[in-house]
Every structure is written in structure tokens, then in C-alpha cells.
Design a protein around this motif. Structure first.
Motif, PDB file in Angstrom:
ATOM      1  N   UNK A 134      42.446  50.302 100.345  1.00 17.19           N
ATOM      2  CA  UNK A 134      43.444  50.931  99.476  1.00 17.19           C
ATOM      3  C   UNK A 134      42.913  52.172  98.775  1.00 17.19           C
ATOM      4  N   UNK A 135      41.657  52.115  98.327  1.00 15.24           N
ATOM      5  CA  UNK A 135      41.056  53.290  97.686  1.00 15.24           C
ATOM      6  C   UNK A 135      40.928  54.453  98.663  1.00 15.24           C
ATOM      7  N   UNK A 136      40.523  54.154  99.896  1.00 17.14           N
ATOM      8  CA  UNK A 136      40.422  55.206 100.910  1.00 17.14           C
ATOM      9  C   UNK A 136      41.793  55.801 101.224  1.00 17.14           C
ATOM     10  N   UNK A 137      42.812  54.967 101.287  1.00 15.14           N
ATOM     11  CA  UNK A 137      44.168  55.473 101.513  1.00 15.14           C
ATOM     12  C   UNK A 137      44.618  56.337 100.337  1.00 15.14           C
ATOM     13  N   UNK A 138      44.271  55.927  99.120  1.00 15.27           N
ATOM     14  CA  UNK A 138      44.605  56.734  97.946  1.00 15.27           C
ATOM     15  C   UNK A 138      43.915  58.084  97.959  1.00 15.27           C
ATOM     16  N   UNK A 139      42.635  58.101  98.353  1.00 14.26           N
ATOM     17  CA  UNK A 139      41.910  59.375  98.466  1.00 14.26           C
ATOM     18  C   UNK A 139      42.551  60.280  99.512  1.00 14.26           C
ATOM     19  N   UNK A 140      42.987  59.688 100.613  1.00 11.12           N
ATOM     20  CA  UNK A 140      43.632  60.457 101.667  1.00 11.12           C
ATOM     21  C   UNK A 140      44.946  61.064 101.175  1.00 11.12           C
ATOM     22  N   UNK A 141      45.726  60.289 100.456  1.00 10.20           N
ATOM     23  CA  UNK A 141      46.984  60.795  99.890  1.00 10.20           C
ATOM     24  C   UNK A 141      46.706  61.927  98.910  1.00 10.20           C
ATOM     25  N   UNK A 154      44.964  56.872  93.170  1.00  8.43           N
ATOM     26  CA  UNK A 154      43.802  56.197  93.750  1.00  8.43           C
ATOM     27  C   UNK A 154      43.647  54.789  93.168  1.00  8.43           C
ATOM     28  N   UNK A 155      43.726  54.665  91.850  1.00  8.74           N
ATOM     29  CA  UNK A 155      43.547  53.358  91.222  1.00  8.74           C
ATOM     30  C   UNK A 155      44.677  52.392  91.564  1.00  8.74           C
ATOM     31  N   UNK A 156      45.897  52.878  91.566  1.00 11.98           N
ATOM     32  CA  UNK A 156      47.025  51.997  91.892  1.00 11.98           C
ATOM     33  C   UNK A 156      47.007  51.570  93.354  1.00 11.98           C
ATOM     34  N   UNK A 157      46.712  52.501  94.245  1.00  9.64           N
ATOM     35  CA  UNK A 157      46.683  52.127  95.667  1.00  9.64           C
ATOM     36  C   UNK A 157      45.562  51.128  95.946  1.00  9.64           C
ATOM     37  N   UNK A 209      46.704  47.134  96.576  1.00  8.53           N
ATOM     38  CA  UNK A 209      46.353  46.696  97.927  1.00  8.53           C
ATOM     39  C   UNK A 209      45.378  45.527  97.873  1.00  8.53           C
ATOM     40  N   UNK A 210      44.370  45.636  97.010  1.00 10.73           N
ATOM     41  CA  UNK A 210      43.406  44.547  96.867  1.00 10.73           C
ATOM     42  C   UNK A 210      44.039  43.270  96.351  1.00 10.73           C
ATOM     43  N   UNK A 211      44.915  43.400  95.374  1.00  9.68           N
ATOM     44  CA  UNK A 211      45.543  42.221  94.777  1.00  9.68           C
ATOM     45  C   UNK A 211      46.524  41.554  95.732  1.00  9.68           C
ATOM     46  N   UNK A 212      47.418  42.344  96.312  1.00  8.67           N
ATOM     47  CA  UNK A 212      48.471  41.760  97.139  1.00  8.67           C
ATOM     48  C   UNK A 212      47.943  41.317  98.495  1.00  8.67           C
ATOM     49  N   UNK A 213      47.327  42.235  99.240  1.00 12.06           N
ATOM     50  CA  UNK A 213      46.866  41.885 100.585  1.00 12.06           C
ATOM     51  C   UNK A 213      45.552  41.111 100.566  1.00 12.06           C
ATOM     52  N   UNK A 214      44.637  41.468  99.657  1.00  8.35           N
ATOM     53  CA  UNK A 214      43.337  40.812  99.623  1.00  8.35           C
ATOM     54  C   UNK A 214      43.371  39.439  98.996  1.00  8.35           C
ATOM     55  N   UNK A 215      43.828  39.362  97.771  1.00  5.76           N
ATOM     56  CA  UNK A 215      43.775  38.101  97.032  1.00  5.76           C
ATOM     57  C   UNK A 215      44.908  37.155  97.436  1.00  5.76           C
ATOM     58  N   UNK A 216      46.152  37.622  97.278  1.00 13.92           N
ATOM     59  CA  UNK A 216      47.280  36.748  97.597  1.00 13.92           C
ATOM     60  C   UNK A 216      47.374  36.478  99.098  1.00 13.92           C
ATOM     61  N   UNK A 217      47.075  37.478  99.930  1.00 16.91           N
ATOM     62  CA  UNK A 217      47.048  37.251 101.371  1.00 16.91           C
ATOM     63  C   UNK A 217      45.976  36.255 101.764  1.00 16.91           C
ATOM     64  N   UNK A 218      44.813  36.331 101.128  1.00 13.35           N
ATOM     65  CA  UNK A 218      43.745  35.371 101.386  1.00 13.35           C
ATOM     66  C   UNK A 218      44.109  33.967 100.951  1.00 13.35           C
ATOM     67  N   UNK A 219      44.764  33.861  99.810  1.00 18.23           N
ATOM     68  CA  UNK A 219      45.198  32.542  99.337  1.00 18.23           C
ATOM     69  C   UNK A 219      46.215  31.940 100.304  1.00 18.23           C
ATOM     70  N   UNK A 220      47.174  32.760 100.740  1.00 17.53           N
ATOM     71  CA  UNK A 220      48.169  32.258 101.685  1.00 17.53           C
ATOM     72  C   UNK A 220      47.527  31.853 103.008  1.00 17.53           C
ATOM     73  N   UNK A 221      46.545  32.620 103.468  1.00 25.17           N
ATOM     74  CA  UNK A 221      45.845  32.244 104.704  1.00 25.17           C
ATOM     75  C   UNK A 221      45.128  30.906 104.525  1.00 25.17           C
TER      76      UNK A 221
END
Length: 107
Positions: free
Chosen positions: A34-41, A56-59, A63-75
């Protein structure tokens, strides 16, 4: 992606700490993406410094919270087998027998 990460962490970490390590690595990995995508934007768009920092901080954070943490919990929730112990099964059957006997005796 989650399965590959889970399998590699399971090989390197004790079973008791595998889910914790999986969530931590997943959170860090997705936050980095997410940080790399924010830098690219920010490099593409002409924005002020404050707006760039916010993007940068929001992306990275979302991304870390939704896809990383919650996605990991769901997996983990979907992949981990749920086992009833023998004591829990016997307690459930005993409670149902008692309530069935109580209903029959009340008639």
C-alpha cells in the motif's frame, strides 16, 4: 497468496505461534504494498506535500488493515479446522439427555 504465506510460516515457526506470525507478516506485507502504491500515486499526480503524505499514509494504512489484518483473519478462520474435544461432546450430549428427561418427567 495467503496459502503460500501460511505454508512457509508453518514450516519456520512453532504451531502455537504460527497464526500470530502469519498475521504480523501479512500486515507488514500488505502495508508495504500500500505504501508503494501511495508513492506511485504521489509521483504521478501533482499534489502539495501535505496531500502526498496523507495519500501515502492512508493507502498504506488501509491496505494493511483491510487486506493484511482482516484478510489474514478471514483466511485463518476459513482454513483452520474446528475440533470439538471429547469432553465438550460428552457435555453437550449429557445436557440434552437431562433436558429431554426433564421434559418427559414433567408430562
Amino acid at each position: 497468496m495467503y496459502k503460500t504465506l501460511w505454508n512457509s510460516i508453518n514450516k519456520q515457526v512453532k504451531d502455537s505461534h504460527a497464526s500470530t506470525a502469519f498475521l504480523a507478516v501479512s500486515l507488514m506485507g500488505w502495508t508495504t504494498i500500500g505504501l508503494l502504491a501511495g508513492f506511485l500515486i504521489c509521483m504521478i499526480g501533482g499534489m502539495s506535500f501535505v496531500t502526498k503524505v496523507t495519500v501515502v499514509l492512508c493507502s498504506g494504512g488501509y491496505t494493511g488493515l483491510i487486506l493484511g489484518f482482516f484478510g489474514g483473519i478471514l483466511y485463518l478462520y476459513r482454513s483452520e479446522p474446528r475440533h470439538l474435544t471429547d469432553s465438550a461432546t460428552s457435555q453437550v450430549s449429557t445436557v440434552s439427555k437431562i433436558s429431554l428427561n426433564a421434559k418427559t418427567a414433567a408430562r
